[in-house]
Design an enzyme around this catalytic site. Structure first.
Site: not given
Length: 753
Positions: A48, A451
């Site tokens: 963690c 694009d």
């Protein structure tokens, strides 16, 4: 923004709740090699970000420390420090409650914590002195039985020294079984003046035991450990959500030998360049290129595509996908640990390690909240006997209840479990999001730049119109001549014409000549022919007002026009265009429904850009743009809209992708640059994945704040009950763990299909 970066986990994270709240390996993870000479240690109980913070704090004053490199997924730590400082570093880590093992000694060890719980000891044997405690749930069931025994003795047995001794012994056994590792880490945290859940539980349970509430202390510890085990198993669902991808790759592959025979070999031993055979119904073992056979491949595990993709010689195949029809042979082009599937898993794992904005906020809040409630508990203990006329025992008991309620576990776990679930849910859909910051940020997109080639369009020229002009030539003959000439050229437009005509060519050409920038010239059936653009036709003096009008019509639609002509007249007109994808119109409509404006940025001429934009339903189109022009356009859009995304191929559009707030790369399947450079990779070139990512981001944000509200709301209610009502330690544990389980299960909703 845009290029992914590894964010250092917040060292102030104060939960200390173990594996349940931080990123964990979604599979068995091999640590990345560190520079030669830097020692690497495996720390089995480090799951963690809170524990990373504990270790960082423990090593903060190490002499000569240059850097610490954590890999939470692999549970390893590389310590870049002088050799004489390493023993001191290991001693500091041990004092913090962890047991570092040199990586060379732990390589062969089984990962003990694939299912670790809150105290990092679920699923393993815990050793204390000369005895070994039973592991996992049986240990906690035994602890719970002892706790019930202590409660029974307290409730039913006559008061007396003997029965009290028996009850206390049962309580101590229950606490030892359920909380051994909690005490180890709790005491280490207290020694280092670090307030985390282990420290809080250590103080609360010990205090309750000492003031004579030993049955309750035992029951609290047993229930707490069992609830944590349930919570850890639930969180595993989020962490291991894409672990099943690894299981999709077969362990063995059929490899072709020098004598032509086939031998089964372990996938990890297959060399690059080897030929593997994949039978119908089998999974592809490694990334490669088909060298023999044709088939259809189900690529949904990797790209999210629901429809199988046809594959022929020269097409790529990816490990973990399913060969559905014919037998094929493929040449392996990457090792087992470098396949697209392996890179996806690694990317998601790296994304789990980054701290999302909401998660950073919660961690900072928790780092203040926990000491504040600890101070409140201390004030209740010391002041209420004077201010509220409580007895000292009442004050101490209520203070201990407050400590249990104060655990910020539910609050801290409310964010990572939701973010990890969101990342895994996106990966399942073929959307590779490179970190919680981008998962949260997608909801803020107000405009998107796109694009054209390969993003909105297919990126391949296609014959879209054929017109044979009235002449003395037969139409079929004209088309055959055009097919002959186009078939002899390598130009993409010529290839599109030859493929689009589909006319059987006889190939009888004489004097074939390429005319750079204009077209081609040859003789067919004794007739001089040219196939070229308008410039070539004008050079030969064959253009006319009628021809010019026809050309203008096609060019207004963004088409490239090629003409076939003899020495005296134009015989046919062919229009080629890059057609839009079937999914583009639907994707743009979905973006508009979400309130996202769309702008096309392309290097093509403005007429082509506007034609494609109109066909796709895009709001605005800008053509004739160089890379620096696209960059300027992004900056202009940001000043107008604020949060702007850019979608491109990750290479030619790199400046614009870097400047945008979020960069989406199309064509992740097989594109290394896109995989590395983009914030989000769309694995199957489907533009509809972008609005899906935005919806997923909005859902993630909603669940994040639901979880925060749940955690804080429940805490607030029970804090008031503890101070002014009759809240007990039992109620405090149920409130804390109930809140934790609620936020975990709420976060897991992200994994629903």
């Amino acid at each position: 923004m845009s290029h992914p970066h590894t964010e250092e986990p917040n060292a102030s994270h104060s939960c200390g709740c173990g594996s349940a709240c931080g990123p964990e390996s979604i599979a068995v993870v091999q640590p990345k090699p560190e520079p030669e000479g830097i020692p690497v240690f495996r720390i089995p109980t480090m799951d963690c970000a809170a524990e990373e913070g504990e270790i960082r704090h423990a090593l903060a004053k190490l002499p000569g420390l240059r850097s610490l490199s954590f890999q939470l997924g692999a549970r390893t730590l590389a310590i870049d420090a002088p050799a004489e400082s390493i023993p001191q570093a290991l001693d500091a880590i041990r004092k913090a409650g962890f047991k570092p093992v040199p990586l060379s000694e732990s390589d062969g060890l089984k990962d003990e914590h694939d299912h670790s719980g809150h105290d990092h000891s679920h699923g393993q044997h815990v050793h204390g002195g000369g005895f070994s405690l039973p592991d996992g749930l049986p240990r906690y069931a035994l602890a719970l039985a002892f706790a019930f025994g202590a409660e029974s003795v307290s409730f039913f047995a006559p008061h007396g020294l003997i029965f009290s001794g028996i009850g206390m012994a049962l309580s101590a056994a229950a606490i030892g079984l359920a909380g051994f590792s909690i005490y180890v880490k709790g005491l280490a945290a207290l020694r280092n003046l670090r307030l985390n859940i282990n420290a809080l539980m250590t103080v609360a349970v010990t205090g309750a035991f000492l003031i004579g509430q030993w049955p309750e202390a035992a029951m609290v510890m047993a229930l707490y450990a069992i609830a944590e085990l349930i919570e850890a198993r639930s969180v595993d669902r989020a962490r291991n959500a894409i672990k099943g991808l690894l299981d999709m790759t077969p362990e063995k592959a059929e490899v072709k030998q020098a004598d032509g025979s086939w031998v089964e070999s372990l996938v990890k031993t297959v060399a690059i360049g080897a030929i593997v055979r994949v039978k119908p119904g089998a999974r592809v073992p490694l990334d490669g290129v088909i060298v023999a056979g044709t088939t259809s491949v189900d690529q949904s595990p990797v790209t999210g595509e629901s429809i199988p993709v046809d594959k022929v010689v020269g097409d790529p195949v990816f490990a973990g996908t399913i060969n559905t029809t014919g037998m094929v042979e493929a040449r392996v082009n990457v090792a087992a640990n470098g396949t697209l599937l392996a890179r996806i898993i690694h990317a998601v794992e790296q994304a789990q390690g980054s701290r999302a904005p909401t998660q950073q906020f919660v961690d900072r809040f928790a780092s203040i909240y926990t000491p504040a409630v600890f101070a409140l508990a201390l004030a209740v203990c010391l002041l209420t006997p004077w201010l509220l006329d409580w007895t000292w025992m009442q004050a101490i008991y209520k203070a201990l209840v407050l400590l249990v309620i104060a655990c910020p576990c539910a609050l801290v776990i409310s964010t990572p479990v939701t973010v990890v679930s969101g990342l895994a849910a996106a990966a399942r859909r073929g959307i590779l999001i490179k970190g919680g910051v981008h998962l949260e940020g997608a909801r803020k997109i107000k405009a998107i730049a796109l694009d054209k080639t390969g993003t909105i369009t297919l990126g391949k020229p296609k014959l879209v119109a054929t017109e044979v002009l009235p002449t003395d030539q037969v139409e079929s003959q004209v088309l055959r001549w055009a097919s002959d000439l186009a078939g002899h050229s390598d130009h993409p437009v010529s290839k599109a014409i030859a493929q689009g005509l589909g006319v059987q060519a006889n190939g009888q050409l004489e004097g074939f000549t390429a005319l750079p920038g204009r077209g081609i010239e040859a003789k067919a059936d004794g007739l001089s022919l040219i196939l070229g653009n308008n410039r070539l036709i004008e050079d030969r003096g064959l253009c006319s007002p009628q021809i010019e009008a026809r050309l203008a019509e096609h060019e207004a639609q963004g088409r490239t026009v090629t003409m076939l002509a003899s020495s005296t007249q134009v015989l046919a007109i062919f229009a080629v265009a890059d057609t839009i994808k079937e999914s583009s119109r639907e994707a743009i409509a979905e973006l508009h429904a979400l309130g996202v404006a769309s702008v096309m940025l392309t290097g093509d001429n403005i007429a082509t850009a506007k034609a494609i934009a109109k066909e796709a339903g895009i709001d605005d189109a800008r053509g004739n743009l160089l890379p620096e022009d696209k960059l300027a356009a992004i900056e202009e859009m940001q000043s107008e809209y604020g949060y702007v995304a850019m979608t491109g191929d990750g290479i030619n559009d790199a400046p614009a992708l870097a400047r945008s707030n979020i960069g989406f790369a199309m064509g992740g399947a097989g594109t290394d640059t896109a995989m590395e450079a983009a914030d989000v990779v769309i694995m199957n070139d489907d533009l509809r994945r972008i609005p899906e990512a935005i919806r997923l981001s909005r859902k993630t944000q909603a669940i994040l704040w639901q979880n925060i509200a749940l955690a804080l709301g429940i805490k607030a209610v029970f804090l008031l009950l503890a101070l002014f009502g009759g809240a007990t330690m039992w109620m405090a544990v149920f409130a804390d763990m109930g809140a934790s389980l609620l936020v975990v299960f709420n976060g897991l909703r992200m994994l629903r299909k």
